[in-house]
Design a protein around this motif. Structure first.
Motif, PDB file in Angstrom:
ATOM      1  N   ALA A   1       0.817  -1.218   0.000  1.00 59.82           N
ATOM      2  CA  ALA A   1       0.000   0.000   0.000  1.00 59.82           C
ATOM      3  C   ALA A   1       0.847   1.263   0.000  1.00 59.82           C
ATOM      4  N   ASP A   2       2.141   1.114   0.279  1.00 62.18           N
ATOM      5  CA  ASP A   2       2.989   2.308   0.392  1.00 62.18           C
ATOM      6  C   ASP A   2       3.333   2.872  -0.982  1.00 62.18           C
ATOM      7  N   LEU A   3       2.787   4.058  -1.248  1.00 66.67           N
ATOM      8  CA  LEU A   3       3.049   4.694  -2.542  1.00 66.67           C
ATOM      9  C   LEU A   3       3.951   5.901  -2.390  1.00 66.67           C
ATOM     10  N   GLY A   4       4.526   6.044  -1.205  1.00 61.02           N
ATOM     11  CA  GLY A   4       5.373   7.201  -0.917  1.00 61.02           C
ATOM     12  C   GLY A   4       6.496   7.399  -1.920  1.00 61.02           C
ATOM     13  N   TRP A   5       7.019   6.285  -2.428  1.00 60.78           N
ATOM     14  CA  TRP A   5       8.176   6.355  -3.325  1.00 60.78           C
ATOM     15  C   TRP A   5       7.858   7.066  -4.640  1.00 60.78           C
ATOM     16  N   THR A   6       6.566   7.048  -5.032  1.00 59.40           N
ATOM     17  CA  THR A   6       6.236   7.574  -6.362  1.00 59.40           C
ATOM     18  C   THR A   6       6.557   9.059  -6.476  1.00 59.40           C
ATOM     19  N   THR A   7       6.609   9.731  -5.340  1.00 61.89           N
ATOM     20  CA  THR A   7       6.918  11.168  -5.385  1.00 61.89           C
ATOM     21  C   THR A   7       8.367  11.437  -5.013  1.00 61.89           C
ATOM     22  N   ASP A   8       9.136  10.373  -4.873  1.00 63.33           N
ATOM     23  CA  ASP A   8      10.537  10.544  -4.444  1.00 63.33           C
ATOM     24  C   ASP A   8      11.478  10.057  -5.546  1.00 63.33           C
TER      25      ASP A   8
ATOM     26  N   ALA B   1      14.575  10.025  -5.880  1.00 62.18           N
ATOM     27  CA  ALA B   1      15.767   9.302  -5.428  1.00 62.18           C
ATOM     28  C   ALA B   1      15.458   7.818  -5.237  1.00 62.18           C
ATOM     29  N   ARG B   2      14.279   7.529  -4.691  1.00 56.58           N
ATOM     30  CA  ARG B   2      13.927   6.121  -4.477  1.00 56.58           C
ATOM     31  C   ARG B   2      13.687   5.415  -5.807  1.00 56.58           C
ATOM     32  N   LYS B   3      13.108   6.156  -6.747  1.00 57.69           N
ATOM     33  CA  LYS B   3      12.932   5.582  -8.097  1.00 57.69           C
ATOM     34  C   LYS B   3      14.285   5.235  -8.693  1.00 57.69           C
ATOM     35  N   GLN B   4      15.199   6.210  -8.573  1.00 57.17           N
ATOM     36  CA  GLN B   4      16.516   6.052  -9.165  1.00 57.17           C
ATOM     37  C   GLN B   4      17.253   4.875  -8.539  1.00 57.17           C
ATOM     38  N   SER B   5      17.124   4.735  -7.232  1.00 57.97           N
ATOM     39  CA  SER B   5      17.873   3.672  -6.574  1.00 57.97           C
ATOM     40  C   SER B   5      17.273   2.298  -6.923  1.00 57.97           C
ATOM     41  N   ALA B   6      15.949   2.250  -7.097  1.00 60.35           N
ATOM     42  CA  ALA B   6      15.330   0.986  -7.506  1.00 60.35           C
ATOM     43  C   ALA B   6      15.866   0.554  -8.865  1.00 60.35           C
ATOM     44  N   LYS B   7      15.957   1.528  -9.759  1.00 59.21           N
ATOM     45  CA  LYS B   7      16.420   1.233 -11.109  1.00 59.21           C
ATOM     46  C   LYS B   7      17.883   0.785 -11.115  1.00 59.21           C
ATOM     47  N   ALA B   8      18.704   1.490 -10.329  1.00 60.00           N
ATOM     48  CA  ALA B   8      20.123   1.140 -10.271  1.00 60.00           C
ATOM     49  C   ALA B   8      20.291  -0.271  -9.716  1.00 60.00           C
TER      50      ALA B   8
ATOM     51  N   MET C   1      13.572  -8.383 -10.097  1.00 56.69           N
ATOM     52  CA  MET C   1      12.611  -7.285  -9.908  1.00 56.69           C
ATOM     53  C   MET C   1      11.970  -7.347  -8.521  1.00 56.69           C
ATOM     54  N   THR C   2      11.722  -8.593  -8.021  1.00 55.50           N
ATOM     55  CA  THR C   2      11.138  -8.683  -6.674  1.00 55.50           C
ATOM     56  C   THR C   2      12.104  -8.153  -5.615  1.00 55.50           C
ATOM     57  N   ARG C   3      13.380  -8.162  -5.920  1.00 56.77           N
ATOM     58  CA  ARG C   3      14.379  -7.718  -4.952  1.00 56.77           C
ATOM     59  C   ARG C   3      14.705  -6.239  -5.075  1.00 56.77           C
ATOM     60  N   SER C   4      14.240  -5.584  -6.139  1.00 58.67           N
ATOM     61  CA  SER C   4      14.708  -4.218  -6.349  1.00 58.67           C
ATOM     62  C   SER C   4      13.599  -3.192  -6.474  1.00 58.67           C
ATOM     63  N   LEU C   5      12.384  -3.605  -6.821  1.00 63.43           N
ATOM     64  CA  LEU C   5      11.346  -2.604  -7.105  1.00 63.43           C
ATOM     65  C   LEU C   5      10.465  -2.367  -5.881  1.00 63.43           C
ATOM     66  N   PRO C   6       9.933  -1.142  -5.757  1.00 67.09           N
ATOM     67  CA  PRO C   6       9.100  -0.798  -4.606  1.00 67.09           C
ATOM     68  C   PRO C   6       7.916  -1.765  -4.470  1.00 67.09           C
ATOM     69  N   ALA C   7       7.477  -1.955  -3.216  1.00 65.11           N
ATOM     70  CA  ALA C   7       6.495  -2.997  -2.903  1.00 65.11           C
ATOM     71  C   ALA C   7       5.143  -2.789  -3.576  1.00 65.11           C
TER      72      ALA C   7
ATOM     73  N   LEU D   1      13.508   1.382 -18.215  1.00 64.79           N
ATOM     74  CA  LEU D   1      12.557   0.941 -17.193  1.00 64.79           C
ATOM     75  C   LEU D   1      11.484   2.003 -17.063  1.00 64.79           C
ATOM     76  N   LYS D   2      10.231   1.577 -17.160  1.00 67.39           N
ATOM     77  CA  LYS D   2       9.123   2.498 -16.940  1.00 67.39           C
ATOM     78  C   LYS D   2       8.464   2.075 -15.635  1.00 67.39           C
ATOM     79  N   LEU D   3       8.526   2.985 -14.649  1.00 60.06           N
ATOM     80  CA  LEU D   3       8.057   2.645 -13.317  1.00 60.06           C
ATOM     81  C   LEU D   3       6.785   3.419 -13.021  1.00 60.06           C
TER      82      LEU D   3
END
Lengths: 226, 721
Positions: free
Chosen positions: B302-309, B311-318, B364-370, B334-336
């Motif tokens: 349920a946590d969508l906080g990352w969508t506005t951050d 840096a978190r997007k960037q780190s998921a992609k890296a 992807m299960t290990r790197s992308l937001p929940a 990558l389209k997130l």
């Protein structure tokens, strides 16, 4: 001529056709050619058992669960630590990415050994063994063939008290009840086997000798830390 | 989130040492019925010494036999096409002649062996070609007890030539051997089955017995109904007895070494190498594991906080890119979105597409937001989005330890047209190069068993954009005898291929190809290629191709149009006139500028694949090429093709029409670890001018089909490997 050297020969032929080149892409052929003398001339050194010191260091360097395994056919011993959990399944691995999946100490899959046990239908066997109940149950093991097809080896297993698990290491004496599972292949070409388990009072498999298919054979396992 | 190797500690390094012992190949179990293993004869077919038996090899077995006795040598490839049907190609030096003869056999098992009845096989030996070994037979073999087999049969043609017991009709125009050459008077040029000869003429009985006292040795005794009349007429062979004997030594993998005493006179020897695409290699390979699925904590989705951050997007992609590169793959885009991630994937490593999907999905299960629940993986080849493979993350979490077909049932394949994310900045242009030795073979030609050229090849490729590729290759010869082909054939067609020897002789150094290729997706289910430049050894020009293939379809249609110019013999930058002059007749003929084909492809789904190409060939002849391949899930292929055009058999010349057999050997079977490389071997009839196609590189179908559902499903068991 052993199977191994024949495979190497066949490799030599193929590699000669694909022609190892140096460059920055597709180096498999070149790598195979470079490794060819090693493959052909490799002497099989007998694997050394892990020393007490190695085991002690291993256990003290992590707080995760650690298991010690012996690959019976090769006489090789190795340690794996818990790296991930998904439901009841714990994935144990090492940095070379060899993996054994355990369900309360029962092996349900392996990766990176060649001829890996891909997955199993172990619910019936698991519940009889951990509850130390005598009875008959079905048990399936899935493997890949060299052609990349999945084959299911289907067994009927009779579980009863008895048997004993070979001791892998004296470091930790495993004590518990002994159970054995005598499994008969339902398919004609699935070889029969007998697994043995040492189970703790709360139903955890602390040690076991388990059949992982015709390519791997038996693994003996021992929990160093649950 | 920590990667798989993130938690390594002192002890696991040491443990790894022990682990390396584990990756050695463990021998297959010694089959219990090895004493009943079949034996191959001097013709490379299941048999005794010269006579066939009704033994049948396991499905898909490939057996290569090298046999020699006296002045006769025979090299045979035998393939068990289906459980009952097998075929052989043979290249023989016939005693007393200077020629090498090529022949084909077919065998079909009419009855399988049971406790009561024998196995029964009907066979056609040398049924096309020049017919020197032409024979038909009906044979039965029964296993009496372990290791002991008895065989009896009736033969026609060569196998009916000694002590015939009767005659059925007449056998028209048998091949005769005169003056050191084979005169195939019955068909003029060979290459066509002579159906009216089958099972006609004298019929004779043959038979024998084989006994394997243990796993290693097998003794064979036969009564032969082959009189060796042609060889004896030429004075090349004596024959004093119809009884032949042999001793086989059997190797663990089914290979066989044999010695013979034949015709009462000659000593012979044979080696048969056996390989089976279904059983060769390490089951499942011994490459390291993929990363395990990292299940999400309950409620975390349920946590969508990352969508506005950002840096978190960037780190998921890296993090995803790093995990992919550890698997030898590239996430190039990558389209997130809040609940969906779309990956642009380049996979240079895994031959089985499912394994690439499985590994990247787990990464992807290990790197992308929940909150990301839908994973869409789009494999891209030459800039073309091949398919969009869609998983839900919950399924991956739930089914990680289940059978691979369970995740398959929850996987969707859709056309990736218009869905692929843009490629990230800074990845292109890419430059690839390689320098290495090469060997070029010409085997089994009528004058010389083997011709070889060796040298150095340098190739380079610039991917200017993902879909625009400049590539080329240059060779410099070090030595060889390919250019010694002295044969100067007259041809009744423009000399589109018969000048091969001149190209081989004069191209040193040679530009093999130098081309600019553009690939694209012009629409849904459509793929296209335009290639411009020096396309192959003999031709340059422009080639354009379009392919229609829905992502879940086993059927595809393609069309290709080529405008060609003839290259100079030196294979540098020049072109020469399209008018060819025959060196024998002096006739001038023009090579047409334009050729092309429409093609239909169909994967039958039972391991067989068919292709039909209809169109205009290089010499301007119109016709069709039919191909049929047996394909294995691990990438092995064994197939045959034949081309029929409006060029008459006379104009075509020896062989009557173009035909060949071909093999694809994937490197992964021999390496024990994943690879997309393979070797293609083609054994072709003589290179003539009729039915010749332009050898343009990277035709679309083979690139596209790989990532489409029918092909990906074949090896789906590797998803969790």
């Amino acid at each position: 001529m052993t199977r191994r050297s024949i495979t190497s020969l066949a490799l030599a032929l193929t590699a000669a056709l694909s022609l190892g080149a140096c460059g920055n892409v597709n180096q498999e052929g070149a790598e195979a050619l470079r490794n060819l003398p090693k493959t052909l001339l490799a002497k099989k050194e007998p694997p050394k058992p892990l020393t007490l010191q190695e085991i002690a260091t291993a256990v003290s360097s992590t707080t995760a669960s650690v298991f010690m395994f012996e690959y019976e056919n090769l006489g090789a011993q190795f340690l794996l630590q818990d790296i991930e959990q998904n439901g009841p399944y714990h994935t144990y691995g090492n940095p070379t990415r060899q993996v054994v999946v355990l369900r309360d100490g029962m092996i349900t899959a392996t990766r990176g050994f060649g001829g890996d046990l891909m997955s199993s239908e172990e619910d019936g066997l698991f519940s009889l063994v951990r509850s130390r109940t005598t009875g008959r149950t079905s048990y399936d093991q899935r493997f890949l063939t060299p052609e990349n097809l999945t084959i299911v080896r289907r067994y009927s297993c009779y579980v009863s008290p008895g048997g004993s698990v070979p001791v892998v290491s004296d470091v930790l004496q495993v004590t518990g009840s002994s159970m054995e599972a005598v499994c008969t292949g339902v398919n004609k070409d699935s070889p029969d086997f007998t697994n043995t388990y040492t189970i703790s009072g709360d139903g955890y498999i602390l040690g076991a000798r388990q059949w992982l298919g015709p390519t791997i054979g038996y693994f003996v396992s021992q929990a160093l830390r649950r | 989130m920590p990667g798989f190797q993130g938690r390594k500690s002192g002890f696991v390094r040491r443990a790894a040492l022990a682990g390396t012992f584990l990756s050695v190949l463990v021998g297959a179990s010694w089959a219990q019925d090895v004493r009943n293993q079949l034996s191959y004869n001097l013709f490379g077919s299941p048999g005794l010494v010269d006579m066939p038996t009704a033994e049948v090899a396991p499905d898909a077995t490939i057996a290569a036999t090298f046999a020699a006795f006296g002045e006769t040598t025979r090299t045979t490839l035998n393939f068990q096409i289906t459980p009952r049907l097998s075929g052989s190609f043979r290249y023989s030096a016939v005693a007393g002649t200077s020629l090498y003869d090529r022949s084909f056999d077919l065998r079909y098992q009419l009855l399988t062996e049971t406790d009561l009845r024998p196995s029964v096989v009907v066979g056609l030996q040398d049924f096309i070609g020049t017919g020197i070994y032409s024979a038909e037979y009906l044979v039965a073999t029964k296993t009496l007890r372990p290791g002991l087999k008895i065989t009896g049969g009736l033969g026609w043609g060569r196998l009916g030539s000694y002590n015939p017991i009767g005659t059925i009709g007449s056998r028209p125009g048998s091949a005769t051997v005169q003056g050191g050459s084979i005169d195939a008077e019955f068909s003029g040029r060979g290459g066509i089955p002579e159906i009216e000869r089958f099972f006609r003429g004298d019929v004779a009985a043959f038979g024998g017995i084989s006994y394997a006292p243990n796993d290693r040795f097998n003794i064979k005794l036969e009564y032969s109904s082959d009189d060796y009349a042609p060889e004896r007429r030429l004075g090349a062979t004596e024959k004093t007895s119809p009884w032949n004997v042999a001793l086989d030594y059997r190797m663990r993998n089914g290979s066989q070494l044999s010695v013979y005493h034949v015709l009462g006179e000659e000593i012979g020897a044979q080696f048969t190498f056996v390989i089976n695409p279904k059983t060769v290699g390490i089951p499942g390979g011994n490459e390291p594991s993929g990363v395990p699925v990292s299940p999400r904590a309950p409620g975390s989705a349920a946590d969508l906080g990352w969508t506005t951050d950002p840096a978190r997007k960037q780190s998921a992609k890296a993090s995803l890119s790093e995990l992919a590169s550890k698997e030898g793959m590239f996430v190039e885009g990558l389209k997130l979105e809040a609940n969906r991630a779309t990956v642009r994937l380049v996979n240079p490593r895994f031959g089985a597409p499912s394994q690439a999907f499985g590994r990247i999905a787990r990464a992807m299960t290990r790197s992308l937001p929940a909150s990301v629940e839908v994973f869409e993986i789009i494999p891209v080849v030459n800039g073309m989005a091949m398919s969009a493979v869609v998983f839900t993350r919950s399924d991956l979490e739930r089914l990680e330890h289940e059978a691979a077909n369970e995740i398959l049932a929850r996987t969707t394949f859709v056309d990736a047209y218009g869905r692929v994310p843009q490629v990230d900045k800074g990845i292109y242009p890419k430059f690839n190069w390689s320098i290495g030795p090469y060997v070029q073979f010409s085997v089994f030609d009528p004058q010389n068993p083997v011709r070889v050229d060796t040298g150095l090849r340098a190739s380079a490729e610039v991917e200017i954009t993902p879909s625009l590729v400049l590539s080329g290759s240059v060779t410099k010869k070090a030595g060889g005898n390919l250019d010694e082909v002295k044969r100067q054939d007259t041809s009744n067609l423009p000399r589109v291929r018969t000048d091969q020897a001149r190209y081989s002789a004069e191209g040193d150094p040679a530009i093999e190809y130098l081309q600019l290729a553009h690939y694209s997706r012009p629409g849904k289910n459509l793929y296209s290629r335009v290639t411009l430049g020096y396309l192959e050894q003999m031709y340059g020009g422009v080639s354009a191709e379009v392919l229609w293939k829905p992502v879940t379809s086993r059927f595809a249609l393609g069309a290709e149009l080529n405008y060609v110019r003839r290259r100079e013999f030196d294979q540098l930058f020049g072109f020469q006139s399209m008018t060819t002059i025959d060196p024998v007749s002096g006739a001038q003929r023009d090579i047409p500028d334009v050729n092309g084909h429409v093609s239909a492809y169909y994967a039958f789904g039972n391991g067989f694949h068919g292709q039909v190409d209809v169109g205009r060939y290089l010499a301007g002849d119109y016709g069709a090429t039919l191909s049929l391949d047996r394909e294995f899930a691990n990438g092995w292929r064994v197939g045959a093709y034949a081309t029929f055009t409006d060029a008459s058999f006379e104009d075509f010349g020896e062989g009557s029409f173009d035909k060949g057999i071909r093999f694809t050997l994937p490197l992964a079977s021999f390496l024990g670890k994943p690879s997309r490389s393979s070797n293609d071997l083609v054994i072709q009839s003589l290179s003539r001018d009729g039915g010749a196609r332009l050898n343009v590189r990277d035709r679309l179908y083979e690139q596209v089909r790989d990532y489409h559902k029918p092909d990906a499903v074949n090896s789906w068991g590797r998803f969790w490997r």
